[in-house]
Scaffold this active site. Structure first.
Site, mmCIF file in Angstrom:
data_model
loop_
_atom_site.group_PDB
_atom_site.id
_atom_site.type_symbol
_atom_site.label_atom_id
_atom_site.label_comp_id
_atom_site.label_asym_id
_atom_site.label_seq_id
_atom_site.Cartn_x
_atom_site.Cartn_y
_atom_site.Cartn_z
ATOM 1 C CB THR A 97 27.662 -68.373 0.238
ATOM 2 O OG1 THR A 97 28.750 -68.779 -0.597
ATOM 3 C CG2 THR A 97 27.879 -68.946 1.633
ATOM 4 C CE LYS A 172 31.998 -70.482 0.407
ATOM 5 N NZ LYS A 172 31.300 -69.599 -0.531
ATOM 6 C CE LYS A 240 26.263 -64.055 2.650
ATOM 7 N NZ LYS A 240 26.181 -65.189 1.685
#
Length: 288
Positions: A97, A172, A240
């Site tokens: 990711t 995502k 994050k």
């Protein structure tokens, strides 16, 4: 069956690589800590490499799942990076990711070298990786995606190309934006039910049969009610991911007020010592 490499044997990569081997692919693994790669080979067969370049040499597909943009660049670029070992026409499939920006950067670099790049972040967490039922969101060239999709399905239950390079990472981000809001709403609902003196389990079991139902509700309400937060994706990693979402929103002009607020709530959880708690720990800051 394909000759493949897998770079990064963390909680996601370790079982993903195992599923590739179990489906008959010839697998070479690389991990920053070589001993972990050796352990993987002792359990699953295949080969271990000491550098990404060595792992990638002669492979048709090179998979990766690491921590962030910088980790990704470190295993792809440079004299010991995967691109230095890959043969023309080979494909790099990245399950990290990361930002859409780094996906486009590595796609362009791959094009210069005669290589292909697919950004393919996943959803489903450690359990999804262990059970081979991840959801994979892909960006890149359609013909290249078609060639690597069968190998990706070794550890996935759903895999789809959403558009050109970067589209997988952008999808995502949508996933994480939705999760952030859902978990906060569920946290407030559980907290409210407790304060109202209701039977939380009875309430959730009832409303989960209606319009309020979600994966988070069905899979996390019991542990949230019990104050147990050791069951999934860590707060540090969620922050994050949300930082990537918020940075992209600043670039494209999207308004994410709830996402920004929930990100700050997660910072409070970190200050409570919950950096490694799972994302459902948002309820802890309400109950403190």
């Amino acid at each position: 069956m394909a000759k493949v490499a897998f770079l990064g044997l963390g909680v996601m990569g370790y079982p993903m690589a195992r599923h590739l081997k179990a489906k008959g692919h010839e697998v070479t693994v690389y991990n920053r800590t070589f001993a972990k790669a050796q352990t993987w080979v002792s359990e699953n067969g295949g080969m271990a490499a000491r550098t990404p370049k060595e792992a990638a040499a002669g492979q048709e597909i090179v998979f990766a799942c690491v921590g962030n943009d910088d980790d990704l660049r470190s295993i792809v670029l440079g004299e010991d990076g995967a691109f230095a070992g890959m043969e023309k026409g080979a494909t790099f499939v990245d399950h990290t990711t990361a930002s859409a920006e780094v996906a486009r950067e590595l796609y362009a670099k791959g094009q210069e070298l005669g290589l292909h790049f697919i950004d393919a972040p996943v959803s489903g967490g450690q359990a999804g990786a262990e059970n081979g039922v991840l959801t994979v969101m892909c960006g890149g060239d359609e013909d290249v995606f078609a060639k690597v999709e069968p190998a990706i399905m070794s550890f996935a239950r759903a895999c789809r190309r959403l558009g050109p390079s970067g589209a997988g990472q952008l999808t995502k981000m949508v996933n994480q934006i939705c999760i952030a809001g859902l978990v906060q709403a569920l946290s407030e609902g559980v907290h409210f039910a407790k304060k109202a003196g209701l039977d939380v389990e009875g309430v959730i079991e009832t409303i989960s049969k209606g319009a309020a139902q979600s994966w988070q509700m069905e899979n996390r309400y019991k542990t949230m009610n019990a104050g147990q937060f050791e069951f999934g994706f860590a707060v540090d990693w969620m922050r994050k991911d949300l930082s990537i979402c918020l940075a992209e929103a600043r670039r494209n002009g999207a308004h994410l007020p709830v996402t920004a607020l929930v990100d700050q709530f997660y910072s409070e959880v970190q200050k409570m010592g919950g950096s490694r708690w799972d994302t459902s720990s948002l309820v802890a800051r309400l109950d403190k």
